[in-house]
Design a protein around this motif. Structure first.
Motif, PDB file in Angstrom:
ATOM      1  N   UNK A 274     -43.906  39.185  45.180  1.00  0.00           N
ATOM      2  CA  UNK A 274     -42.722  39.588  44.271  1.00  0.00           C
ATOM      3  C   UNK A 274     -41.586  39.317  45.120  1.00  0.00           C
ATOM      4  N   UNK A 275     -41.458  39.554  46.280  1.00  0.00           N
ATOM      5  CA  UNK A 275     -40.245  39.306  47.262  1.00  0.00           C
ATOM      6  C   UNK A 275     -40.163  37.932  47.317  1.00  0.00           C
ATOM      7  N   UNK A 276     -41.203  37.208  47.484  1.00  0.00           N
ATOM      8  CA  UNK A 276     -41.095  35.787  47.639  1.00  0.00           C
ATOM      9  C   UNK A 276     -40.568  34.905  46.535  1.00  0.00           C
ATOM     10  N   UNK A 277     -41.089  35.359  45.280  1.00  0.00           N
ATOM     11  CA  UNK A 277     -40.450  34.887  44.204  1.00  0.00           C
ATOM     12  C   UNK A 277     -39.047  35.269  43.688  1.00  0.00           C
ATOM     13  N   UNK A 278     -38.752  36.739  44.113  1.00  0.00           N
ATOM     14  CA  UNK A 278     -37.370  37.017  43.957  1.00  0.00           C
ATOM     15  C   UNK A 278     -36.560  36.218  45.036  1.00  0.00           C
ATOM     16  N   UNK A 279     -37.020  35.974  46.236  1.00  0.00           N
ATOM     17  CA  UNK A 279     -36.097  35.100  47.067  1.00  0.00           C
ATOM     18  C   UNK A 279     -35.990  33.554  46.639  1.00  0.00           C
ATOM     19  N   UNK A 280     -37.124  33.234  46.067  1.00  0.00           N
ATOM     20  CA  UNK A 280     -37.070  31.651  45.566  1.00  0.00           C
ATOM     21  C   UNK A 280     -36.079  31.619  44.266  1.00  0.00           C
ATOM     22  N   UNK A 281     -35.748  32.703  43.570  1.00  0.00           N
ATOM     23  CA  UNK A 281     -34.981  32.817  42.329  1.00  0.00           C
ATOM     24  C   UNK A 281     -33.460  32.748  42.990  1.00  0.00           C
ATOM     25  N   UNK A 282     -33.257  33.721  44.092  1.00  0.00           N
ATOM     26  CA  UNK A 282     -32.068  33.685  44.902  1.00  0.00           C
ATOM     27  C   UNK A 282     -31.621  32.368  45.328  1.00  0.00           C
ATOM     28  N   UNK A 283     -32.661  31.564  45.949  1.00  0.00           N
ATOM     29  CA  UNK A 283     -32.388  30.414  46.701  1.00  0.00           C
ATOM     30  C   UNK A 283     -32.037  29.232  45.456  1.00  0.00           C
ATOM     31  N   UNK A 284     -32.516  29.398  44.309  1.00  0.00           N
ATOM     32  CA  UNK A 284     -32.097  28.312  43.259  1.00  0.00           C
ATOM     33  C   UNK A 284     -30.598  28.551  42.774  1.00  0.00           C
ATOM     34  N   UNK A 285     -30.402  29.998  42.891  1.00  0.00           N
ATOM     35  CA  UNK A 285     -28.859  30.260  42.231  1.00  0.00           C
ATOM     36  C   UNK A 285     -28.095  30.003  43.381  1.00  0.00           C
ATOM     37  N   UNK A 286     -28.248  30.157  44.530  1.00  0.00           N
ATOM     38  CA  UNK A 286     -27.421  29.752  45.659  1.00  0.00           C
ATOM     39  C   UNK A 286     -27.040  27.962  45.790  1.00  0.00           C
ATOM     40  N   UNK A 287     -27.947  27.339  45.000  1.00  0.00           N
ATOM     41  CA  UNK A 287     -27.634  25.891  44.869  1.00  0.00           C
ATOM     42  C   UNK A 287     -26.833  25.619  43.934  1.00  0.00           C
ATOM     43  N   UNK A 288     -26.663  26.382  42.914  1.00  0.00           N
ATOM     44  CA  UNK A 288     -25.550  26.400  41.914  1.00  0.00           C
ATOM     45  C   UNK A 288     -24.225  26.678  42.348  1.00  0.00           C
ATOM     46  N   UNK A 289     -24.691  27.951  43.042  1.00  0.00           N
ATOM     47  CA  UNK A 289     -23.420  28.573  43.702  1.00  0.00           C
ATOM     48  C   UNK A 289     -22.476  27.450  44.691  1.00  0.00           C
ATOM     49  N   UNK A 290     -23.373  26.575  45.350  1.00  0.00           N
ATOM     50  CA  UNK A 290     -22.983  25.639  46.395  1.00  0.00           C
ATOM     51  C   UNK A 290     -22.120  24.677  45.413  1.00  0.00           C
ATOM     52  N   UNK A 291     -22.668  24.213  44.431  1.00  0.00           N
ATOM     53  CA  UNK A 291     -22.072  23.256  43.701  1.00  0.00           C
ATOM     54  C   UNK A 291     -20.786  23.599  43.295  1.00  0.00           C
ATOM     55  N   UNK A 292     -20.539  24.983  42.653  1.00  0.00           N
ATOM     56  CA  UNK A 292     -19.393  25.603  42.302  1.00  0.00           C
ATOM     57  C   UNK A 292     -18.305  25.491  43.085  1.00  0.00           C
ATOM     58  N   UNK A 293     -18.787  25.720  44.420  1.00  0.00           N
ATOM     59  CA  UNK A 293     -18.021  25.882  45.789  1.00  0.00           C
ATOM     60  C   UNK A 293     -17.274  24.408  45.899  1.00  0.00           C
ATOM     61  N   UNK A 294     -18.150  23.335  45.661  1.00  0.00           N
ATOM     62  CA  UNK A 294     -17.649  21.983  45.806  1.00  0.00           C
ATOM     63  C   UNK A 294     -16.898  21.442  44.516  1.00  0.00           C
ATOM     64  N   UNK A 295     -16.744  22.304  43.861  1.00  0.00           N
ATOM     65  CA  UNK A 295     -15.655  21.727  42.587  1.00  0.00           C
ATOM     66  C   UNK A 295     -16.522  21.206  41.485  1.00  0.00           C
ATOM     67  N   UNK A 296     -17.854  21.335  41.405  1.00  0.00           N
ATOM     68  CA  UNK A 296     -18.457  20.997  40.271  1.00  0.00           C
ATOM     69  C   UNK A 296     -18.455  22.088  39.159  1.00  0.00           C
TER      70      UNK A 296
END
Length: 304
Positions: free
Chosen positions: A223-245
């Motif tokens: 469960x923790x591995x899957x939850x962390x995987x979900x957070x990692x995917x969300x962080x990709x989107x957050x990085x795009x937003x931080x770069x003006x996307x």
């Protein structure tokens, strides 16, 4: 009487299969799927010949493309895509566009802007800034990245059971599932099994079901591995937003996240925390529709 309307051609060149669709206006001209054997994106000459041959073989006799757009697997940088685009355009003598395959998601969903997120064997997020610059985050392969993709989940699951082993804990369901999947007798042997992979992403990624099955059977580690995987995917989107996307709309695709509700739920929950304005949606049509939409944009100056 021969149809004189412009023919738009879109291609989704994936790691396993390639999908070509062509249309004249709203009428289908071709719809073809074949294996991607022979696709060599790091050799512009070979890639161009492969794409041009596919177009020639699939379009009906005496039908020429008026514009071609390609979403290409392993086309990892704007320079690489531009090299293939220029060579293909010179060969076909029509407007061409070549982008990474993840860039097909947003236009396939009928959107003009937004972020595309893929979580299949690997993971990557793409988008375009306000000035049209292509931005990609993630997609670094199973050894260094691809968190939230199948191979990355297996890697992190192995790390989790190793850590539990080092703490002196008895193997749980996740450990049992992983050792069975890799055909080894104990947790310490998982390292050698992972290192023996010849195609790391594919060989690791095919064992991802073990992680989800362990979670369904009550493994807290899984469960923790899957939850962390979900957070990692969300962080990709957050990085795009931080770069003006613009990321108000996030179009999601990839076999792992589409087939595993636990991962999608973990991602959606983490995305709300990271970028509250972002709205995720699962792509409901084949990505090749995005390539066809991009091809049609190349025709706009000549359509009357």
């Amino acid at each position: 009487m021969q149809d004189s309307r412009p023919v738009a051609v879109g291609m989704d060149v994936g790691g396993t299969k390639t999908h070509l669709r062509a249309a004249a206006g709203t009428d289908s001209v071709a719809d073809h799927i074949r294996p991607s054997r022979g696709w060599r994106p790091h050799d512009p000459s070979a890639a161009t010949a492969w794409l041009a041959t596919l177009v020639g073989e699939v379009l009906p006799a005496h039908t020429r493309p008026s514009a071609v757009a390609v979403g290409a697997h392993a086309c990892e940088t704007p320079r690489q895509c531009e090299g293939i685009r220029l060579a293909l355009q010179e060969r076909l003598q029509v407007p061409c566009l070549v982008v990474g395959d993840a860039e097909l998601l947003v236009p396939a969903a009928g959107l003009d802007r937004g972020a595309g997120l893929v979580a299949g064997t690997g993971s990557v997020a793409v988008g375009r800034s306000a000035d049209g610059t292509s931005v990609q985050v993630g997609g670094w392969g199973a050894v260094l990245g691809d968190e939230g993709g199948a191979a990355g989940l297996v890697r992190e699951a192995t790390r989790a059971v190793w850590a539990a082993h080092d703490r002196g804990e008895a193997p749980d369901t996740l450990a049992a599932r992983l050792t069975a999947a890799f055909g080894v007798g104990e947790v310490p042997a998982l390292g050698g099994a992972l290192e023996a992979a010849t195609d790391v992403s594919a060989d690791w990624g095919r064992h991802a079901p073990a992680v989800f099955e362990a979670a369904e059977e009550g493994s807290l580690l899984a469960h923790r591995v899957i939850a962390e995987g979900g957070r990692a995917l969300a962080s990709l989107v957050a990085r795009l937003a931080a770069r003006g996307v613009p990321v108000d709309d996030v179009v999601v695709a990839g076999g792992t996240i589409r087939s595993r509700p636990a991962l999608y739920s973990a991602f959606a929950e983490a995305l709300f925390d990271a970028v509250p304005s972002a709205r995720p949606q699962v792509l409901q049509v084949p990505p090749v529709e995005g390539a066809l939409a991009l091809s049609r944009t190349l025709l706009r100056p000549v359509i009357r």
